[in-house]
Design an enzyme around this catalytic site. Sequence first.
Site, PDB file in Angstrom:
ATOM      1  N   GLY A   1       0.832  -1.208   0.000  1.00 58.24           N
ATOM      2  CA  GLY A   1       0.000   0.000   0.000  1.00 58.24           C
ATOM      3  C   GLY A   1       0.857   1.244   0.000  1.00 58.24           C
ATOM      4  O   GLY A   1       2.055   1.185  -0.278  1.00 58.24           O
ATOM      5  N   ASN A   2       0.262   2.384   0.275  1.00 57.30           N
ATOM      6  CA  ASN A   2       1.027   3.634   0.400  1.00 57.30           C
ATOM      7  C   ASN A   2       0.321   4.546   1.399  1.00 57.30           C
ATOM      8  O   ASN A   2      -0.726   4.191   1.938  1.00 57.30           O
ATOM      9  CB  ASN A   2       1.213   4.289  -0.971  1.00 57.30           C
ATOM     10  CG  ASN A   2      -0.106   4.634  -1.611  1.00 57.30           C
ATOM     11  OD1 ASN A   2      -0.859   5.451  -1.097  1.00 57.30           O
ATOM     12  ND2 ASN A   2      -0.406   3.989  -2.740  1.00 57.30           N
ATOM     13  N   ASN A   3       0.917   5.724   1.631  1.00 56.85           N
ATOM     14  CA  ASN A   3       0.438   6.588   2.722  1.00 56.85           C
ATOM     15  C   ASN A   3      -0.702   7.532   2.342  1.00 56.85           C
ATOM     16  O   ASN A   3      -1.075   8.385   3.132  1.00 56.85           O
ATOM     17  CB  ASN A   3       1.594   7.439   3.258  1.00 56.85           C
ATOM     18  CG  ASN A   3       2.549   6.621   4.066  1.00 56.85           C
ATOM     19  OD1 ASN A   3       2.133   5.654   4.710  1.00 56.85           O
ATOM     20  ND2 ASN A   3       3.825   6.960   4.019  1.00 56.85           N
ATOM     21  N   SER A   4      -1.235   7.409   1.153  1.00 59.71           N
ATOM     22  CA  SER A   4      -2.309   8.335   0.762  1.00 59.71           C
ATOM     23  C   SER A   4      -3.516   8.161   1.691  1.00 59.71           C
ATOM     24  O   SER A   4      -3.903   7.045   2.023  1.00 59.71           O
ATOM     25  CB  SER A   4      -2.718   8.047  -0.682  1.00 59.71           C
ATOM     26  OG  SER A   4      -3.918   8.722  -0.961  1.00 59.71           O
TER      27      SER A   4
ATOM     28  N   ALA B   1      -3.551   7.597  -5.413  1.00 56.12           N
ATOM     29  CA  ALA B   1      -2.158   7.140  -5.451  1.00 56.12           C
ATOM     30  C   ALA B   1      -2.213   5.645  -5.765  1.00 56.12           C
ATOM     31  O   ALA B   1      -2.274   4.807  -4.860  1.00 56.12           O
ATOM     32  CB  ALA B   1      -1.483   7.401  -4.119  1.00 56.12           C
TER      33      ALA B   1
END
Length: 398
Positions: free
Chosen positions: A208-211, A275
């Site tokens: 995943g990512n931090n968005s 994102a």
Amino acid sequence: MLTGKNILLGITGGIAAYKTASLVRLLKKNGANVKVILTPAAKEFITPLTLSTLSENPVNTSFFDKNTGEWNNHVELGLWADLFVVAPATANTLAKMANGICDNLLLAVYLSCKSKVFIAPAMDLDMYIHPSTANNLKTLEDYGNVIIDAREGELASGLIGKGRMEEPEQIFEEIRTFFTKDKMLAGKRVLITAGPTHEKIDPVRFIGNNSTGKMGLFLAEEAINLGAEVTLVIGPNNLTINPLINCINIQSAQEMYEAVHQNVERADIIIMSAAVADYSPKIVSDIKIKKKTDTLTIELAPTKDILKSVGEIKTSKQLLVGFALETNNEKENATKKLQTKNLDLIVLNSLNDKGAGFGFNTNKVTIIDKNNNADEFELKSKSLVATDIFNKIISLLS
Ligand code: CTP
């Protein structure tokens, strides 16, 4: 310009309270109906007589009039307002608003108010940068209020720094923009992507990512305010989504791709702020991967570029907006994305700017169009960034 608009002005006890007299004059001169609420402390800084004379309405200072027993109905005041502006908002009032405290008329109106609320903080620089004030502002913004950020300058304490209330002329400008663009997207359909994607590795793990999805949500709310019908395709998030938004929750880039393509044909404006993961595990394990070896290699395959795929099929009547998050050669890279993905606009945010990007409530963007015009904006709340983006979209539509 503001004829018939009902503006409720809440004034709290800071030295900047004296400036609100000019704000009332500006609003009245432009045709607005103005009612004023003063907190008990605000009465020490500006008199009810000044404000009732300028607003041509009695000023409300407490729940009831001690002499007549007349009740100032906070629910009615909240319903009357097309817009509630709290200016100046002291650290004390911000803290109470953020925590639902209700020990004066202004706070009771805030809690029951149905309209949009603008908040213009003002305080000394150290109070402004204190983490508790920053947290309270963040909370209030998360609740959907618009923060009109304080300015840098000389403060009443004699110190120089951030904490001056925005000038009345500028607050007036924000109010004017809020009303004049009213419903300019009525009849239009807006499709927005937001948030991260989660690419499954096994039943318990993902890439995943931090968005957070906040920028996309503010865009969706702005589009609703402008009268559009809004579909928001959003990855995993912790946000409270306005029920007026048609929200499609997805997990992976593939699911986002499918949801976008099911809705893109009927959309007039498409904004892709998500994102999206560029790669996804080639094989998803059905069972939890056990810790067996010293190293683990997961083979990744590229995901579909959703924005590019929409750029390939978009019609001349559709307007396509992409985002670019860059760390180097920002403008050059963003312009390249605008061209290769066949976009009308690209919103560039640079990770080099403090307070911009993932997780922050603020953002600093540059909006670039097909003719290479680049509008660089100051660091501001994501809600006001959403306003800037739609102002640009509206200018292209007309
Ligand atoms: N985007 C998309 N689908 C993807 C990847 C990106 O729709 N699989 C969209 C994003 O929502 C954003 C834009 O493309 O609007 C740019 O995303 P970004 O990650 O900055 O660019 P990429 O094209 O992925 O290029 P790179 O990561 O190499 O910078």
